[in-house]
Design an enzyme around this catalytic site. Structure first.
Site, short mmCIF file in Angstrom:
data_model
loop_
_atom_site.label_atom_id
_atom_site.label_comp_id
_atom_site.label_asym_id
_atom_site.label_seq_id
_atom_site.Cartn_x
_atom_site.Cartn_y
_atom_site.Cartn_z
CB THR A 1 17.05 1.01 -2.10
OG1 THR A 1 16.94 -0.27 -1.23
CG2 THR A 1 16.36 0.76 -3.19
N GLY B 1 20.13 3.43 1.13
CA GLY B 1 19.71 4.36 2.06
C GLY B 1 20.41 5.68 1.86
CG ASP C 1 9.41 7.96 10.54
OD1 ASP C 1 9.93 6.78 10.35
OD2 ASP C 1 8.13 7.83 10.78
CB SER D 1 6.33 10.36 4.80
OG SER D 1 6.59 9.18 4.21
NE ARG E 1 26.43 2.99 1.51
CZ ARG E 1 26.50 1.78 0.91
NH1 ARG E 1 27.18 1.80 -0.19
NH2 ARG E 1 26.02 0.67 1.28
NE ARG F 1 5.84 14.89 3.52
CZ ARG F 1 5.88 15.39 2.42
NH1 ARG F 1 6.02 16.84 2.55
NH2 ARG F 1 6.01 15.00 1.32
CB ALA G 1 -0.91 -0.07 1.18
CG ASN H 1 17.13 -3.42 2.41
OD1 ASN H 1 17.68 -4.69 2.41
ND2 ASN H 1 16.28 -2.92 3.40
CG ASP I 1 7.41 0.78 1.36
OD1 ASP I 1 8.25 -0.32 0.95
OD2 ASP I 1 6.99 0.59 2.41
O1 RIB Z 1 8.33 -0.51 4.51
C1 RIB Z 1 7.64 -0.03 5.73
C2 RIB Z 1 6.39 -0.95 6.02
O2 RIB Z 1 6.86 -2.17 6.53
C3 RIB Z 1 5.34 -0.22 7.14
O3 RIB Z 1 4.61 0.67 6.84
C4 RIB Z 1 5.00 -1.56 7.85
O4 RIB Z 1 3.64 -1.52 7.78
C5 RIB Z 1 5.78 -2.56 7.11
O5 RIB Z 1 5.02 -3.34 6.34
#
Ligand code: RIB
Length: 310
Positions: free
Chosen positions: A227, A229, A253, A298, A231, A292, A52, A191, A259
């Protein structure tokens, strides 16, 4: 005259097959040790789940994007549908199961913006291959993007059904994967931890990224997009490797940054950007998301990303 049955096909640029969770988040100055109780602060609830989140990232950038996921018939499920819809994600293939709770993730974020996450999958564990087959009977997609918070057989079904599509697999969370699944992957986006789990090599610099990639190429993966981070990212094709630095940010955060990268990469690839530009824009999307709080909350807009892109 005999009746003519017309199947209505829907076309999406990017189709997500994956998880959705409600994230229950607290902040703490550091992570607790085993057996330790720590005083945290600032409890918040955010829509999350890797599938999602990636759909939301693409949707906020303006993608024509849909998601196949499974939620409970509970208030967390309702909130997740609302969050997806408000990001412009098509929810036609969001399934609900009244017998089981929506997935939840317990997340601790420390002062450096790093996190620890424990997921209770709930309905995510009940998304089965036949539901992928049913969904793909009425849809076509340019890019199919999946992760590993749903059953592996379901990911395998998605990899086969989007055969005309570009298949991107974000191998998160880290786990061993069968070679016949890897052989269907156009872009694998691990990652560092996930790459090490798959190859036993930690991709810490260009040479080790290439060494990891060679192992994955031998299993049939076509391209590896690491990926890394702060870098940035590293693309390995069978012809060349290239490091893509990212923009400097002050993270508060990092939840969902990978994602954000994956959703953005899928969108920019589907919308015809060349691969290097798609990676550059995905890097920016991932970096901005760390400035964010929350995962879906975010994800930056196209205007925010383009304001930084050169
Ligand atoms: O990649 C971050 C996600 O990992 C979070 O939103 C959490 O729900 C887990 O699925």
């Amino acid at each position: 005259m005999a009746g003519v049955w017309l199947q209505t096909m829907k076309h999406v640029e990017v189709m997500l097959v994956g998880s959705a969770n409600m994230d229950l988040v607290v902040r703490a100055t550091r992570f607790p040790l085993p057996g330790e109780t720590l005083q945290g602060s600032g409890f918040q609830r955010f829509p999350g789940g890797k599938g999602a989140n990636q759909a939301t990232a693409a949707g906020k950038l303006g993608a024509n994007v849909g998601i196949l996921t499974k939620l409970g018939a509970d208030p967390f499920g309702d909130e997740l549908v609302a969050s997806l819809s408000s990001a412009g994600v098509l929810t036609d293939w969001v399934l609900r199961d009244p017998a089981v709770s929506t997935g939840v993730a317990l997340i601790t974020v420390d002062d450096a913006g790093q996190n620890t996450i424990v997921v209770s999958p709930g309905t995510n564990a009940l998304l089965v291959p036949s539901e992928v087959e049913t969904a793909f009977r009425e849809l076509s997609a340019k890019v199919v993007l999946a992760q590993l918070e749903i059953p592996l057989e379901t990911v395998i079904a998605a990899s086969k059904l989007g055969s005309d599509a570009i298949f991107i697999l974000n191998p998160a969370p880290a786990r061993h994967l069968p070679d016949d699944l890897l052989a269907t992957v156009d872009y694998l986006t691990p990652n560092e931890t996930e790459a090490e789990e798959l190859t036993a090599i930690l991709p810490s610099d260009d040479a080790s990224c290439l060494a990891c990639a060679r192992i994955l190429f031998d299993k049939g993966v076509k391209n590896v997009l690491f990926t890394l981070g702060a870098r940035g990212s590293f693309l390995a094709t069978t012809k060349y490797g290239r490091h893509f630095p990212t923009i400097p940010v002050k993270p508060i955060d990092t939840t969902g940054a990978g994602d954000a990268f994956n959703g953005a990469f899928a969108h920019f690839l589907a919308s015809g950007e060349d691969i290097e530009r798609a990676i550059h824009l995905a890097n920016i999307t991932g970096a901005l998301s760390t400035t964010r709080a929350g995962a879906q909350a975010s994800m930056p807009s196209l205007i925010e990303v383009m304001a930084v892109a050169d």
